[in-house]
Design a protein around this motif. Structure first.
Motif, PDB file in Angstrom:
ATOM      1  N   ILE A   1      93.661  72.626 -26.418  1.00  0.00           N
ATOM      2  CA  ILE A   1      93.386  73.214 -27.736  1.00  0.00           C
ATOM      3  C   ILE A   1      91.911  73.059 -28.084  1.00  0.00           C
ATOM      4  CG2 ILE A   1      93.860  73.020 -30.207  1.00  0.00           C
ATOM      5  CD1 ILE A   1      96.705  72.267 -29.535  1.00  0.00           C
ATOM      6  N   VAL A   2      91.356  71.869 -27.820  1.00  0.00           N
ATOM      7  CA  VAL A   2      89.933  71.633 -28.096  1.00  0.00           C
ATOM      8  C   VAL A   2      89.071  72.590 -27.281  1.00  0.00           C
ATOM      9  CG1 VAL A   2      88.052  69.968 -27.856  1.00  0.00           C
ATOM     10  CG2 VAL A   2      90.263  69.225 -28.755  1.00  0.00           C
ATOM     11  N   LYS A   3      89.413  72.783 -26.012  1.00  0.00           N
ATOM     12  CA  LYS A   3      88.646  73.692 -25.151  1.00  0.00           C
ATOM     13  C   LYS A   3      88.709  75.126 -25.690  1.00  0.00           C
ATOM     14  CE  LYS A   3      89.159  72.901 -20.841  1.00  0.00           C
ATOM     15  NZ  LYS A   3      89.734  72.847 -19.461  1.00  0.00           N
ATOM     16  N   ARG A   4      89.889  75.534 -26.160  1.00  0.00           N
ATOM     17  CA  ARG A   4      90.059  76.873 -26.726  1.00  0.00           C
ATOM     18  C   ARG A   4      89.198  77.039 -27.991  1.00  0.00           C
ATOM     19  NH1 ARG A   4      91.604  82.223 -26.000  1.00  0.00           N
ATOM     20  NH2 ARG A   4      92.567  83.028 -27.904  1.00  0.00           N
ATOM     21  N   LEU A   5      89.196  76.034 -28.862  1.00  0.00           N
ATOM     22  CA  LEU A   5      88.409  76.119 -30.091  1.00  0.00           C
ATOM     23  C   LEU A   5      86.910  76.113 -29.799  1.00  0.00           C
ATOM     24  CD1 LEU A   5      90.432  73.707 -32.430  1.00  0.00           C
ATOM     25  CD2 LEU A   5      90.567  76.193 -32.286  1.00  0.00           C
ATOM     26  N   GLU A   6      86.498  75.381 -28.759  1.00  0.00           N
ATOM     27  CA  GLU A   6      85.085  75.391 -28.365  1.00  0.00           C
ATOM     28  C   GLU A   6      84.655  76.788 -27.925  1.00  0.00           C
ATOM     29  OE1 GLU A   6      84.294  70.815 -26.767  1.00  0.00           O
ATOM     30  OE2 GLU A   6      85.079  72.333 -25.394  1.00  0.00           O
ATOM     31  N   GLY A   7      85.549  77.497 -27.226  1.00  0.00           N
ATOM     32  CA  GLY A   7      85.238  78.867 -26.823  1.00  0.00           C
ATOM     33  C   GLY A   7      85.076  79.793 -28.017  1.00  0.00           C
ATOM     34  N   ILE A   8      85.922  79.614 -29.027  1.00  0.00           N
ATOM     35  CA  ILE A   8      85.810  80.428 -30.242  1.00  0.00           C
ATOM     36  C   ILE A   8      84.502  80.116 -30.966  1.00  0.00           C
ATOM     37  CG2 ILE A   8      86.857  80.931 -32.482  1.00  0.00           C
ATOM     38  CD1 ILE A   8      89.574  80.401 -31.248  1.00  0.00           C
ATOM     39  N   CYS A   9      84.094  78.849 -30.974  1.00  0.00           N
ATOM     40  CA  CYS A   9      82.823  78.458 -31.610  1.00  0.00           C
ATOM     41  C   CYS A   9      81.654  79.204 -30.983  1.00  0.00           C
ATOM     42  CB  CYS A   9      82.601  76.954 -31.476  1.00  0.00           C
ATOM     43  SG  CYS A   9      83.669  75.954 -32.518  1.00  0.00           S
ATOM     44  N   VAL A  10      81.679  79.316 -29.663  1.00  0.00           N
ATOM     45  CA  VAL A  10      80.594  80.014 -28.955  1.00  0.00           C
ATOM     46  C   VAL A  10      80.555  81.479 -29.360  1.00  0.00           C
ATOM     47  CG1 VAL A  10      79.762  80.739 -26.696  1.00  0.00           C
ATOM     48  CG2 VAL A  10      80.632  78.413 -27.015  1.00  0.00           C
ATOM     49  N   GLN A  11      81.722  82.123 -29.426  1.00  0.00           N
ATOM     50  CA  GLN A  11      81.765  83.536 -29.781  1.00  0.00           C
ATOM     51  C   GLN A  11      81.426  83.769 -31.256  1.00  0.00           C
ATOM     52  OE1 GLN A  11      84.989  85.933 -27.891  1.00  0.00           O
ATOM     53  NE2 GLN A  11      85.752  83.968 -27.114  1.00  0.00           N
ATOM     54  N   GLU A  12      81.746  82.813 -32.101  1.00  0.00           N
ATOM     55  CA  GLU A  12      81.445  82.953 -33.527  1.00  0.00           C
ATOM     56  C   GLU A  12      80.039  82.458 -33.873  1.00  0.00           C
ATOM     57  OE1 GLU A  12      83.211  84.369 -35.953  1.00  0.00           O
ATOM     58  OE2 GLU A  12      84.772  84.967 -34.526  1.00  0.00           O
ATOM     59  N   GLU A  13      79.368  81.864 -32.891  1.00  0.00           N
ATOM     60  CA  GLU A  13      77.995  81.366 -33.053  1.00  0.00           C
ATOM     61  C   GLU A  13      77.898  80.333 -34.174  1.00  0.00           C
ATOM     62  OE1 GLU A  13      75.491  84.750 -33.588  1.00  0.00           O
ATOM     63  OE2 GLU A  13      75.699  85.420 -31.508  1.00  0.00           O
TER      64      GLU A  13
END
Length: 543
Positions: A185-197
């Motif tokens: 879950i943490v890895k998934r949220l980190e990916g969203i952070c990158v896309q949302e800048e």
């Protein structure tokens, strides 16, 4: 940033689906080999990918550009685009929670399935929350589900598989979805952070993952609320506006103090947390999760990466202090404390009592103390006994009681209660046979907690507490707790080894000690007269 996070970032290919590899690989192999089933049932917790994989399966099978052997949709053809937008005419999603009746099943499924797909290869029926259908709806669906047309496919999704009739399960291929690990879950949220800048502290992401309880959709929904704050850099201070006010450091400090049996730090940390506006409900859940992790790791179980490296190192130190058995006992006590209803003004009270009982504050027996022992020369001076002492054989009449007892006086770390010698002896001397091993609680402690002891007995045998209504702790004799009964019927019911063992286990659980229980009948004069009268006439007393 537009749209709800969990819908905006819904996986468009099997490769994008977080975890659930055991299901993805099986279904993709079926697609590649053209061996897909006509009916599937997806079971598992909420928010772990059941509906997502159902849509991906429908999208892949109806993809216009997919070549033989390929297992992913192109996401470019009209069929893929329509399904992604929720406009696919040949993919029919039914919400069984709101359409439970048999008429809904006949209209939406049975009547519709007879017609061929409008433009796709398969007509796919995705029935969400299928366990909500009525019995008559399931019966109406049986024949269609068993022998559907070649162009039809059913995908049933449920969070309560036990409510599905066996006749339905036997007609479907079953796939069980698992909760998503915290690290995933943490890895998934980190990916969203990158896309949302946006930059979000790792501690915030871990807190979200823990609160989601393995449900990715819940985690993404909560993460979306935090992103709605509009900050480009988000730490625990900003996230605390959305997240419940809990902190893993508070949990760590409390449990560490409990392991070291430091009641002062435990109570200070707990009350400080409440004074700062923390949620006891969330803290209680985190404490249970934390101590459970200690227990599992002590048994070399899973969750080796459940927390950050620093916290995991502290957990390993706690394992050395209490071990798996101590952690299991603490988890059990935390679970019992959770069901207690505290007063509104003192929400932390059940936790305080739980920790105090576990630590043993107020129940610790004193260490060795002086005991007066008469020497053969009849000296009156006290002697401090710190190891096993054999009472010597003496020939004087005054010391005959010591010769008759022929037992040992043992004091290692616990106090010994010296009882009086027989009344017909002119001199008093301690009877070693009467002392026994001292327990870390008094008779008053047992009497004060007797109600809880009866509740613990009831968990093991529901009938015994009824017989304990007329009973009470009478006295302590070494490690033996004598329970007095005023009713002969109840005394006879309890006075067998099986029932006494059950009562002993319950008392040991409540008092956190090792004690053996025995029954004693307190003779009632009135009852004795009635019994004598009944015996005289050849009858018996009915309870």
């Amino acid at each position: 940033m537009k749209g709800v996070i969990y819908r905006k970032y819904r996986p468009s290919t099997f490769a994008d689906v977080t975890n659930q590899n055991h299901i993805k690989i099986t279904i993709q192999n079926q697609i590649a080999n053209n061996t897909t089933s006509h009916a599937y049932i997806f079971a598992g917790p909420r928010g772990v990918g059941k509906t997502t994989i159902a849509r991906l399966l429908a999208k892949t099978l109806n993809c216009e550009n997919r070549k033989s052997g390929e297992t992913e949709p192109c996401n470019k053809c009209s069929n893929c685009l329509e399904l992604s937008a929720g406009r696919a005419i040949d993919v029919i999603e039914v919400d069984a929670a709101s359409q439970t009746g048999v008429d809904n099943v006949r209209e939406n499924i049975i009547e519709s399935i007879r017609f061929a797909p409008a433009k796709s290869k398969f007509k796919v029926f995705i029935i969400d929350e299928v366990h909500m259908l009525s019995s008559s709806s399931f019966n109406a669906l049986l024949k269609t589900l068993e022998e559907p047309p070649a162009h039809a496919m059913f995908i049933l999704a449920t969070t309560e598989i036990h409510k599905i009739p066996q006749t339905i399960l036997s007609r479907c291929q079953r796939f069980d979805f698992k909760r998503i690990p915290t690290s995933e879950i943490v890895k998934r949220l980190e990916g969203i952070c990158v896309q949302e800048e946006v930059k979000v502290e790792l501690e915030v992401l871990r807190a979200i993952a823990h609160l989601s309880e393995g449900c990715l959709r819940d985690a993404e929904s909560l993460f979306g609320q935090i992103l709605a704050l509009g900050e480009k850099e988000i730490g625990m201070r900003e996230a605390s506006i959305i997240l419940p006010v809990t902190n893993i450091s508070v949990v760590t400090n409390i449990v560490d103090a409990v392991c070291r049996k430091d009641s002062r730090i435990v109570l200070n940390e707990l009350n400080k947390f409440v004074d700062q506006g923390g949620s006891i409900k969330n803290l209680h859940n985190e404490l249970i999760d934390f101590v459970r992790t200690i227990m599992l790791l002590a048994l070399d179980g899973p969750y080796h990466d459940h927390y950050d490296k620093e916290t995991m190192e502290q957990i390993r130190k706690m394992i050395e202090l209490i071990g798996a058995q101590g952690a299991r006992k603490l988890v059990d006590m935390l679970l019992l404390a959770k069901i207690k209803a505290p007063p509104d003004a003192l929400p932390q009270l059940p936790l305080e009592i739980c920790f105090i009982e576990y630590i043993g504050v107020g129940f610790t027996a004193p260490t060795a103390k002086k005991v007066e022992v008469l020497t053969p020369a009849m000296t009156k001076e006290p002697v401090q006994v710190v190891q096993k002492v054999q009472a010597p054989t003496v020939e004087t009449p005054q010391q005959a009681v010591l010769k008759e007892s022929e037992s040992k006086v043992e004091i290692v770390k616990e106090a010994v209660e010296v009882k009086k010698a027989p009344e017909d002896n002119s001199e008093s001397a301690p009877s070693a046979s009467e002392t026994g091993t001292a327990l870390p609680f008094s008779l008053e402690n047992v009497q004060a907690k007797w109600g809880r002891c009866c509740e613990a007995v009831g968990k093991r045998n529901v009938a015994i507490p009824l017989a304990l209504l007329s009973a009470k702790p009478l006295r302590l004799e070494g490690d033996n707790l004598v329970i007095g009964f005023t009713t002969s019927f109840h005394f006879e019911t309890i006075n067998n080894q099986k029932n006494l063992n059950i009562i002993s286990e319950a008392v040991n659980e409540v008092m956190q000690s090792s004690v053996v229980c025995s029954a004693f009948f307190i003779e009632n004069k009135e009852e004795k007269e009635l019994q004598d009268l009944a015996n005289a006439f050849g009858g018996s007393i009915q309870d």
